[in-house]
Design an enzyme around this catalytic site. Structure first.
Site, mmCIF file in Angstrom:
data_model
loop_
_atom_site.group_PDB
_atom_site.id
_atom_site.type_symbol
_atom_site.label_atom_id
_atom_site.label_comp_id
_atom_site.label_asym_id
_atom_site.label_seq_id
_atom_site.Cartn_x
_atom_site.Cartn_y
_atom_site.Cartn_z
ATOM 1 N N ASP A 1 40.504 38.278 37.405
ATOM 2 C CA ASP A 1 39.406 39.240 36.703
ATOM 3 C C ASP A 1 40.344 40.253 35.677
ATOM 4 O OD1 ASP A 1 37.336 38.292 37.905
ATOM 5 O OD2 ASP A 1 36.843 39.516 38.436
ATOM 6 N N TYR B 1 45.005 40.274 49.622
ATOM 7 C CA TYR B 1 45.165 40.984 48.324
ATOM 8 C C TYR B 1 44.814 42.540 49.057
ATOM 9 C CZ TYR B 1 42.645 38.068 45.098
ATOM 10 O OH TYR B 1 42.392 36.360 44.057
#
Length: 268
Positions: A52, A110
């Site tokens: 994003d 992540y």
């Protein structure tokens, strides 16, 4: 045609995410423009995941196809000479046409960086951390452990993407020191992640660490399967795609990602 695999790092601060969007600056967009300057013809780049706006990467993987005549190009040198200074090519490989950066991925890792100090904040870290304040590490650890295994993560998925299943497997979830004494990094490795799933898990964990929810909240939310019942999404700037793994049985490579995270300006 030959298939080229890229491993990328980028500072997501000034990008409107990975995915190509009309009139907006995206990582995919600037990468495709750089490749076209080499090939002279349009080339579509496929990424392993769509980060994003504001999200960073230390191990994003992408691939593209070019005519065989371009296979011998030193793509790392060529692209790094053409790309802006907030994105770079870390590695280039010539791979089989059967390889796909997204569909061939086995696991992804992540990291999310938290700022734990309330009395001051280092301004130059503002694009890479979430200033959340002190946390109860014991409660945080308990909450992290409850995410492990295979679950339906409906409660941790934001709307916007059509998918076949919300079931994912979390293989590892840990924390370790960040770049400064005031920071802590959460690292999660899984079979895959839903839209903003990592940020939603972190949002829940921070709420637990602040004493506003019990660790068992994680178990309850996994059972409820209702996003409206879960805490708010953590900010984008703390998140970093650390690595994507292919044909591996473990979350291998996370030590390298950890070292990069602790020594990089884009560890969040």
């Amino acid at each position: 045609m030959k298939r080229i695999k890229l491993t990328l790092a980028y500072d997501g601060t000034n990008f409107c995410g990975w995915q190509l969007q009309p009139r907006l600056r995206t990582v995919q967009g600037v990468l495709e423009k750089a490749i076209i300057r080499v090939t002279g013809t349009p080339v579509r780049v496929h990424g392993s995941g769509r980060t994003d706006s504001g999200v960073h990467a230390l191990g994003q993987v992408a691939h593209f196809d070019v005519d065989e005549s371009f296979a011998a190009v030193n793509w790392q040198r060529a692209l790094n000479s053409l790309l802006p200074d907030d994105v770079t090519v870390l590695n280039v490989e010539l791979v089989s046409s059967e390889f796909h950066s997204r569909y061939s991925a086995i696991r992804k890792t992540y990291t999310y960086t938290l700022w734990l100090e309330n009395s001051f904040f280092l301004p130059w870290r503002r694009h890479y951390v979430w200033k959340c304040g002190p946390l109860d590490f014991s409660a945080l650890d308990q909450g992290m452990q409850l995410f492990l295994g295979e679950h339906d993560f409906s409660s941790f998925q934001n709307t916007g993407t059509v998918i076949k299943s919300t079931i994912r497997t979390i293989h590892d979830f840990k924390r370790y020191p960040g770049q400064t004494e005031q920071e802590m990094i959460l690292e999660v490795c899984g079979s895959g992640f839903l839209k903003q799933m990592v940020r939603n898990m972190v949002g829940c964990l921070v709420r637990i660490g602040r004493g506003k929810a019990e660790p068992e909240t994680v178990r309850s939310l996994l059972q409820i399967k209702d996003r409206t019942m879960a805490p708010a999404t953590a900010p984008a700037q703390g998140l970093c795609m650390a690595g994507v793994y292919y044909g591996e049985t473990g979350c291998g490579g996370t030590d390298t990602g950890r070292n990069q995270a602790q020594n990089s300006g884009i560890d969040g």
